[in-house]
Design a protein around this motif. Structure first.
Motif, PDB file in Angstrom:
ATOM      1  N   MET A 161       0.849  -1.173   0.000  1.00 33.38           N
ATOM      2  CA  MET A 161       0.000   0.000   0.000  1.00 33.38           C
ATOM      3  C   MET A 161       0.894   1.235   0.000  1.00 33.38           C
ATOM      4  O   MET A 161       1.894   1.284   0.694  1.00 33.38           O
ATOM      5  N   SER A 162       0.532   2.245  -0.742  1.00 35.68           N
ATOM      6  CA  SER A 162       1.354   3.439  -0.847  1.00 35.68           C
ATOM      7  C   SER A 162       0.971   4.467   0.213  1.00 35.68           C
ATOM      8  O   SER A 162      -0.098   4.416   0.802  1.00 35.68           O
ATOM      9  N   TYR A 163       1.872   5.402   0.405  1.00 36.12           N
ATOM     10  CA  TYR A 163       1.668   6.484   1.360  1.00 36.12           C
ATOM     11  C   TYR A 163       0.576   7.426   0.860  1.00 36.12           C
ATOM     12  O   TYR A 163       0.533   7.755  -0.315  1.00 36.12           O
ATOM     13  N   HIS A 164      -0.287   7.865   1.761  1.00 34.53           N
ATOM     14  CA  HIS A 164      -1.351   8.792   1.392  1.00 34.53           C
ATOM     15  C   HIS A 164      -0.942  10.210   1.758  1.00 34.53           C
ATOM     16  O   HIS A 164      -0.608  10.496   2.906  1.00 34.53           O
ATOM     17  N   LYS A 165      -0.953  11.116   0.808  1.00 32.43           N
ATOM     18  CA  LYS A 165      -0.672  12.535   1.049  1.00 32.43           C
ATOM     19  C   LYS A 165      -1.994  13.204   1.428  1.00 32.43           C
ATOM     20  O   LYS A 165      -2.899  13.338   0.620  1.00 32.43           O
ATOM     21  N   TRP A 166      -2.111  13.607   2.682  1.00 33.20           N
ATOM     22  CA  TRP A 166      -3.335  14.198   3.192  1.00 33.20           C
ATOM     23  C   TRP A 166      -3.517  15.617   2.656  1.00 33.20           C
ATOM     24  O   TRP A 166      -2.584  16.405   2.634  1.00 33.20           O
ATOM     25  N   THR A 167      -4.746  15.920   2.284  1.00 32.79           N
ATOM     26  CA  THR A 167      -5.078  17.291   1.894  1.00 32.79           C
ATOM     27  C   THR A 167      -5.578  18.035   3.133  1.00 32.79           C
ATOM     28  O   THR A 167      -5.959  17.406   4.141  1.00 32.79           O
ATOM     29  N   LEU A 168      -5.596  19.347   3.077  1.00 33.69           N
ATOM     30  CA  LEU A 168      -6.100  20.126   4.214  1.00 33.69           C
ATOM     31  C   LEU A 168      -7.565  19.822   4.529  1.00 33.69           C
ATOM     32  O   LEU A 168      -7.918  19.665   5.707  1.00 33.69           O
ATOM     33  N   PRO A 169      -8.445  19.697   3.507  1.00 34.68           N
ATOM     34  CA  PRO A 169      -9.839  19.330   3.833  1.00 34.68           C
ATOM     35  C   PRO A 169      -9.946  17.949   4.500  1.00 34.68           C
ATOM     36  O   PRO A 169     -10.747  17.765   5.420  1.00 34.68           O
ATOM     37  N   GLU A 170      -9.135  16.997   4.055  1.00 37.09           N
ATOM     38  CA  GLU A 170      -9.161  15.669   4.677  1.00 37.09           C
ATOM     39  C   GLU A 170      -8.710  15.744   6.133  1.00 37.09           C
ATOM     40  O   GLU A 170      -9.303  15.104   7.006  1.00 37.09           O
ATOM     41  N   GLU A 171      -7.681  16.539   6.390  1.00 39.36           N
ATOM     42  CA  GLU A 171      -7.203  16.683   7.770  1.00 39.36           C
ATOM     43  C   GLU A 171      -8.272  17.318   8.657  1.00 39.36           C
ATOM     44  O   GLU A 171      -8.459  16.900   9.795  1.00 39.36           O
ATOM     45  N   GLN A 172      -8.978  18.298   8.122  1.00 34.74           N
ATOM     46  CA  GLN A 172     -10.050  18.945   8.891  1.00 34.74           C
ATOM     47  C   GLN A 172     -11.180  17.950   9.186  1.00 34.74           C
ATOM     48  O   GLN A 172     -11.660  17.868  10.312  1.00 34.74           O
ATOM     49  N   ILE A 173     -11.581  17.216   8.183  1.00 34.01           N
ATOM     50  CA  ILE A 173     -12.622  16.194   8.365  1.00 34.01           C
ATOM     51  C   ILE A 173     -12.174  15.172   9.405  1.00 34.01           C
ATOM     52  O   ILE A 173     -12.937  14.778  10.285  1.00 34.01           O
ATOM     53  N   PHE A 174     -10.911  14.769   9.311  1.00 33.10           N
ATOM     54  CA  PHE A 174     -10.360  13.775  10.235  1.00 33.10           C
ATOM     55  C   PHE A 174     -10.381  14.299  11.676  1.00 33.10           C
ATOM     56  O   PHE A 174     -10.795  13.592  12.596  1.00 33.10           O
ATOM     57  N   ARG A 175      -9.950  15.549  11.873  1.00 34.74           N
ATOM     58  CA  ARG A 175      -9.963  16.129  13.228  1.00 34.74           C
ATOM     59  C   ARG A 175     -11.381  16.172  13.794  1.00 34.74           C
ATOM     60  O   ARG A 175     -11.604  15.814  14.957  1.00 34.74           O
ATOM     61  N   GLU A 176     -12.325  16.605  12.981  1.00 37.75           N
ATOM     62  CA  GLU A 176     -13.717  16.661  13.443  1.00 37.75           C
ATOM     63  C   GLU A 176     -14.262  15.266  13.724  1.00 37.75           C
ATOM     64  O   GLU A 176     -15.012  15.074  14.687  1.00 37.75           O
TER      65      GLU A 176
END
Length: 83
Positions: A1-16
């Motif tokens: 499996m390859s490394y996932h480069k997180w986007t800012l919207p994904e990080e925000q969704i993840f935090r919430e």
């Protein structure tokens, strides 16, 4: 499996999602971030925790230095008063 480069919207969704669901990775993945593996979520979570721990240690180190400096000033004042 390859490394996932997180986007800012994904990080925000993840935090919430962490606030709402806690560490229920499968729920977060299925309901909000289906393109991100559970492993990537765990890695992101523990990476952020490690960064927060380091920041807290650095902050406490600065506070200790300030406290030491204040203590030193108090001792100097006491010594000057007793001369």
């Amino acid at each position: 499996m390859s490394y996932h480069k997180w986007t800012l919207p994904e990080e925000q969704i993840f935090r919430e999602a962490l606030v709402k669901f806690g560490q229920r990775w499968d729920v977060i993945q299925h309901s909000l971030l289906p393109n991100i593996s559970v492993k990537s979520m765990k890695n992101k979570y523990y990476q952020k925790m490690h960064q927060n721990l380091q920041s807290a240690q650095e902050d406490s180190s600065v506070q200790s230095r300030v406290s030491d400096e204040q203590l030193y000033a108090i001792i100097q004042n006491i010594l000057l008063q007793n001369q």
